[in-house]
Write a protein that holds these residues in place. Structure first.
Motif, PDB file in Angstrom:
ATOM      1  N   LEU A  45     -38.088 -61.975  -0.652  1.00 35.94           N
ATOM      2  CA  LEU A  45     -37.665 -62.452  -1.960  1.00 35.94           C
ATOM      3  C   LEU A  45     -38.013 -63.929  -2.147  1.00 35.94           C
ATOM      4  O   LEU A  45     -37.745 -64.757  -1.277  1.00 35.94           O
ATOM      5  N   ASN A  46     -38.614 -64.244  -3.283  1.00 32.09           N
ATOM      6  CA  ASN A  46     -38.916 -65.638  -3.609  1.00 32.09           C
ATOM      7  C   ASN A  46     -37.702 -66.332  -4.212  1.00 32.09           C
ATOM      8  O   ASN A  46     -37.495 -67.532  -4.027  1.00 32.09           O
ATOM      9  N   VAL A  47     -36.919 -65.574  -4.956  1.00 31.50           N
ATOM     10  CA  VAL A  47     -35.712 -66.070  -5.609  1.00 31.50           C
ATOM     11  C   VAL A  47     -34.641 -64.999  -5.497  1.00 31.50           C
ATOM     12  O   VAL A  47     -34.939 -63.805  -5.576  1.00 31.50           O
ATOM     13  N   SER A  48     -33.406 -65.421  -5.301  1.00 30.64           N
ATOM     14  CA  SER A  48     -32.285 -64.489  -5.226  1.00 30.64           C
ATOM     15  C   SER A  48     -31.019 -65.256  -5.565  1.00 30.64           C
ATOM     16  O   SER A  48     -30.569 -66.088  -4.778  1.00 30.64           O
ATOM     17  N   CYS A  49     -30.447 -64.996  -6.744  1.00 29.91           N
ATOM     18  CA  CYS A  49     -29.283 -65.772  -7.166  1.00 29.91           C
ATOM     19  C   CYS A  49     -28.460 -65.014  -8.199  1.00 29.91           C
ATOM     20  O   CYS A  49     -28.916 -64.038  -8.785  1.00 29.91           O
ATOM     21  N   VAL A  50     -27.246 -65.470  -8.384  1.00 26.71           N
ATOM     22  CA  VAL A  50     -26.294 -64.855  -9.314  1.00 26.71           C
ATOM     23  C   VAL A  50     -25.739 -65.945 -10.218  1.00 26.71           C
ATOM     24  O   VAL A  50     -25.444 -67.049  -9.771  1.00 26.71           O
ATOM     25  N   LYS A  51     -25.591 -65.623 -11.506  1.00 23.30           N
ATOM     26  CA  LYS A  51     -25.078 -66.592 -12.476  1.00 23.30           C
ATOM     27  C   LYS A  51     -23.603 -66.317 -12.760  1.00 23.30           C
ATOM     28  O   LYS A  51     -23.186 -65.174 -12.922  1.00 23.30           O
ATOM     29  N   ILE A  52     -22.837 -67.405 -12.813  1.00 22.36           N
ATOM     30  CA  ILE A  52     -21.395 -67.328 -13.053  1.00 22.36           C
ATOM     31  C   ILE A  52     -21.019 -68.320 -14.148  1.00 22.36           C
ATOM     32  O   ILE A  52     -21.601 -69.412 -14.239  1.00 22.36           O
ATOM     33  N   ALA A  53     -20.040 -67.953 -14.957  1.00 25.22           N
ATOM     34  CA  ALA A  53     -19.519 -68.873 -15.970  1.00 25.22           C
ATOM     35  C   ALA A  53     -18.412 -69.709 -15.347  1.00 25.22           C
ATOM     36  O   ALA A  53     -17.358 -69.196 -14.985  1.00 25.22           O
ATOM     37  N   PHE A  54     -18.662 -70.993 -15.200  1.00 23.56           N
ATOM     38  CA  PHE A  54     -17.674 -71.927 -14.662  1.00 23.56           C
ATOM     39  C   PHE A  54     -16.963 -72.603 -15.825  1.00 23.56           C
ATOM     40  O   PHE A  54     -17.579 -72.965 -16.827  1.00 23.56           O
ATOM     41  N   THR A  55     -15.652 -72.772 -15.695  1.00 24.10           N
ATOM     42  CA  THR A  55     -14.873 -73.370 -16.783  1.00 24.10           C
ATOM     43  C   THR A  55     -14.017 -74.533 -16.297  1.00 24.10           C
ATOM     44  O   THR A  55     -13.700 -74.638 -15.107  1.00 24.10           O
ATOM     45  N   GLN A  56     -13.659 -75.382 -17.248  1.00 24.03           N
ATOM     46  CA  GLN A  56     -12.787 -76.509 -16.973  1.00 24.03           C
ATOM     47  C   GLN A  56     -12.082 -76.891 -18.271  1.00 24.03           C
ATOM     48  O   GLN A  56     -12.697 -76.901 -19.335  1.00 24.03           O
ATOM     49  N   GLU A  57     -10.800 -77.180 -18.182  1.00 19.77           N
ATOM     50  CA  GLU A  57     -10.055 -77.594 -19.369  1.00 19.77           C
ATOM     51  C   GLU A  57     -10.616 -78.902 -19.924  1.00 19.77           C
ATOM     52  O   GLU A  57     -10.982 -79.803 -19.167  1.00 19.77           O
ATOM     53  N   ASP A  58     -10.692 -78.981 -21.241  1.00 19.39           N
ATOM     54  CA  ASP A  58     -11.197 -80.171 -21.926  1.00 19.39           C
ATOM     55  C   ASP A  58     -10.042 -80.835 -22.669  1.00 19.39           C
ATOM     56  O   ASP A  58      -9.484 -80.266 -23.608  1.00 19.39           O
ATOM     57  N   SER A  59      -9.669 -82.042 -22.235  1.00 21.05           N
ATOM     58  CA  SER A  59      -8.524 -82.735 -22.828  1.00 21.05           C
ATOM     59  C   SER A  59      -8.742 -83.058 -24.300  1.00 21.05           C
ATOM     60  O   SER A  59      -7.781 -83.242 -25.053  1.00 21.05           O
ATOM     61  N   GLY A  60      -9.997 -83.123 -24.715  1.00 20.97           N
ATOM     62  CA  GLY A  60     -10.287 -83.471 -26.105  1.00 20.97           C
ATOM     63  C   GLY A  60     -10.483 -82.268 -27.003  1.00 20.97           C
ATOM     64  O   GLY A  60     -10.845 -82.429 -28.173  1.00 20.97           O
ATOM     65  N   SER A  61     -10.265 -81.070 -26.478  1.00 21.92           N
ATOM     66  CA  SER A  61     -10.487 -79.872 -27.272  1.00 21.92           C
ATOM     67  C   SER A  61      -9.563 -78.758 -26.809  1.00 21.92           C
ATOM     68  O   SER A  61      -9.107 -78.746 -25.671  1.00 21.92           O
ATOM     69  N   GLU A  62      -9.298 -77.821 -27.721  1.00 19.42           N
ATOM     70  CA  GLU A  62      -8.480 -76.672 -27.344  1.00 19.42           C
ATOM     71  C   GLU A  62      -9.295 -75.625 -26.595  1.00 19.42           C
ATOM     72  O   GLU A  62      -8.738 -74.673 -26.045  1.00 19.42           O
ATOM     73  N   HIS A  63     -10.614 -75.798 -26.594  1.00 20.68           N
ATOM     74  CA  HIS A  63     -11.492 -74.870 -25.901  1.00 20.68           C
ATOM     75  C   HIS A  63     -11.966 -75.476 -24.580  1.00 20.68           C
ATOM     76  O   HIS A  63     -12.288 -76.665 -24.515  1.00 20.68           O
ATOM     77  N   PRO A  64     -12.022 -74.688 -23.519  1.00 20.86           N
ATOM     78  CA  PRO A  64     -12.488 -75.209 -22.233  1.00 20.86           C
ATOM     79  C   PRO A  64     -13.990 -75.462 -22.242  1.00 20.86           C
ATOM     80  O   PRO A  64     -14.736 -74.918 -23.068  1.00 20.86           O
ATOM     81  N   ILE A  65     -14.427 -76.287 -21.336  1.00 18.87           N
ATOM     82  CA  ILE A  65     -15.864 -76.506 -21.132  1.00 18.87           C
ATOM     83  C   ILE A  65     -16.381 -75.334 -20.301  1.00 18.87           C
ATOM     84  O   ILE A  65     -15.761 -74.949 -19.304  1.00 18.87           O
ATOM     85  N   VAL A  66     -17.478 -74.752 -20.718  1.00 16.63           N
ATOM     86  CA  VAL A  66     -18.050 -73.612 -20.004  1.00 16.63           C
ATOM     87  C   VAL A  66     -19.512 -73.899 -19.685  1.00 16.63           C
ATOM     88  O   VAL A  66     -20.273 -74.320 -20.560  1.00 16.63           O
ATOM     89  N   GLU A  67     -19.891 -73.701 -18.451  1.00 16.36           N
ATOM     90  CA  GLU A  67     -21.293 -73.805 -18.054  1.00 16.36           C
ATOM     91  C   GLU A  67     -21.655 -72.599 -17.189  1.00 16.36           C
ATOM     92  O   GLU A  67     -20.935 -72.280 -16.234  1.00 16.36           O
ATOM     93  N   HIS A  68     -22.750 -71.953 -17.545  1.00 16.10           N
ATOM     94  CA  HIS A  68     -23.253 -70.829 -16.747  1.00 16.10           C
ATOM     95  C   HIS A  68     -24.237 -71.390 -15.731  1.00 16.10           C
ATOM     96  O   HIS A  68     -25.268 -71.952 -16.111  1.00 16.10           O
ATOM     97  N   MET A  69     -23.909 -71.247 -14.455  1.00 18.43           N
ATOM     98  CA  MET A  69     -24.750 -71.809 -13.398  1.00 18.43           C
ATOM     99  C   MET A  69     -24.956 -70.786 -12.286  1.00 18.43           C
ATOM    100  O   MET A  69     -24.238 -69.787 -12.179  1.00 18.43           O
ATOM    101  N   TRP A  70     -25.929 -71.075 -11.450  1.00 23.24           N
ATOM    102  CA  TRP A  70     -26.374 -70.117 -10.434  1.00 23.24           C
ATOM    103  C   TRP A  70     -25.844 -70.440  -9.043  1.00 23.24           C
ATOM    104  O   TRP A  70     -25.708 -71.606  -8.667  1.00 23.24           O
TER     105      TRP A  70
END
Length: 272
Positions: A45-70
């Protein structure tokens, strides 16, 4: 992979949500390929990875920060996917590159592996002199990536693919196993499972304790081969005398995993 850009997407998009679901439903094929990769003397395999949505509460917003990373260096116990973050977060501060991650299967958003079409891979010095016309590694999975590619202009798609240096092919035609079109039977059985059956018979004859040995989670060889969907291996292990009713620390049998992961070709074998 570490230097590849992170492409963000709107999680509320119905097609993107469908891509998440498809990735979760087909992850078993990723794990089947990855499980064999760990046994190869020469990596395939040249590449082998899984993507996950990581979240963190955002003090300046009612919505959390979300980043999809591998994450890579993937492990899977039938319930949870484990690995190490390989992207540098853009906004998140609660996680960083190299951190260990463990999430249940229903929390992943994508998976991807890639294999160079050529049967002979350049290594060492030969890489320095390889032709620029050498084929790029062909991708499998990558459902969210293909959804994003479908929304790109031709020039954007070209820039995206150049950033990854992978052949993503047609976003309307996503394959989940290597040589799926050339050998449709690969959907049911990984070629290495069949090819290694004779060696497994000999191995179990020489090491009968492997039929009862279990790891820290209570997973036996039968559990692991069932999770990976390896029919020939499962049949060989059962023929050697493995207890198909053996439970893990969480009380799961091999049949439980076969049903949970929808390995339909294994369910009748384990039910009999």
């Amino acid at each position: 992979m570490e230097n590849n850009p992170i492409f963000f997407a709107d999680g509320a998009d119905s097609k993107m949500i469908a891509a998440y679901q498809k990735a979760q439903e087909t992850f078993k094929y990723f794990w089947r390929e990855q499980s064999w990769e760990y046994r190869r003397i020469i990596p395939g395999l040249n590449v082998s990875c899984v993507k996950i949505a990581f979240t963190q509460e955002d003090s300046g917003s009612e919505h959390p920060i979300v980043e999809h990373m591998w994450i890579n260096k993937i492990d899977f116990d039938g319930d949870h996917i484990k690995g190490y973050l390989i992207n540098e977060p853009n906004e998140l501060t609660n996680i960083q590159v190299g951190d260990y991650v463990e999430v249940p299967l229903n929390e992943i958003s994508d998976w991807l592996f890639a294999i160079t079409p050529s049967t002979k891979k350049a290594t060492g010095l030969s890489k320095l002199f390889s032709s620029s016309a050498d084929p790029l590694p062909k991708t499998y999975g990558g459902f969210t990536i293909q959804k994003m590619r479908s929304d790109m202009s031709p020039s954007e798609k070209k820039d995206h693919d150049n950033a990854w240096q992978l052949d993503f092919g047609d976003f309307n035609d996503i394959e989940v196993v290597h040589e799926q079109k050339e050998n449709p039977e690969n959907l049911l059985e990984h070629p290495m499972s069949k090819n290694m059956q004779e060696n497994l018979v000999k191995f179990l004859q020489d090491h009968p304790d492997e039929l009862i040995n279990a790891d820290d989670n209570g997973l036996t060889l039968l559990h692991k081969e069932t999770i990976a969907g390896n029919r020939s291996c499962v049949e060989t292990i059962l023929a050697a005398g493995a207890d198909k009713n053996k439970q893990t620390n969480k009380g799961k049998t091999a049949l439980d995993f076969a049903k949970q992961l929808n390995w339909e070709h294994l369910i009748p074998i384990l039910e009999n």
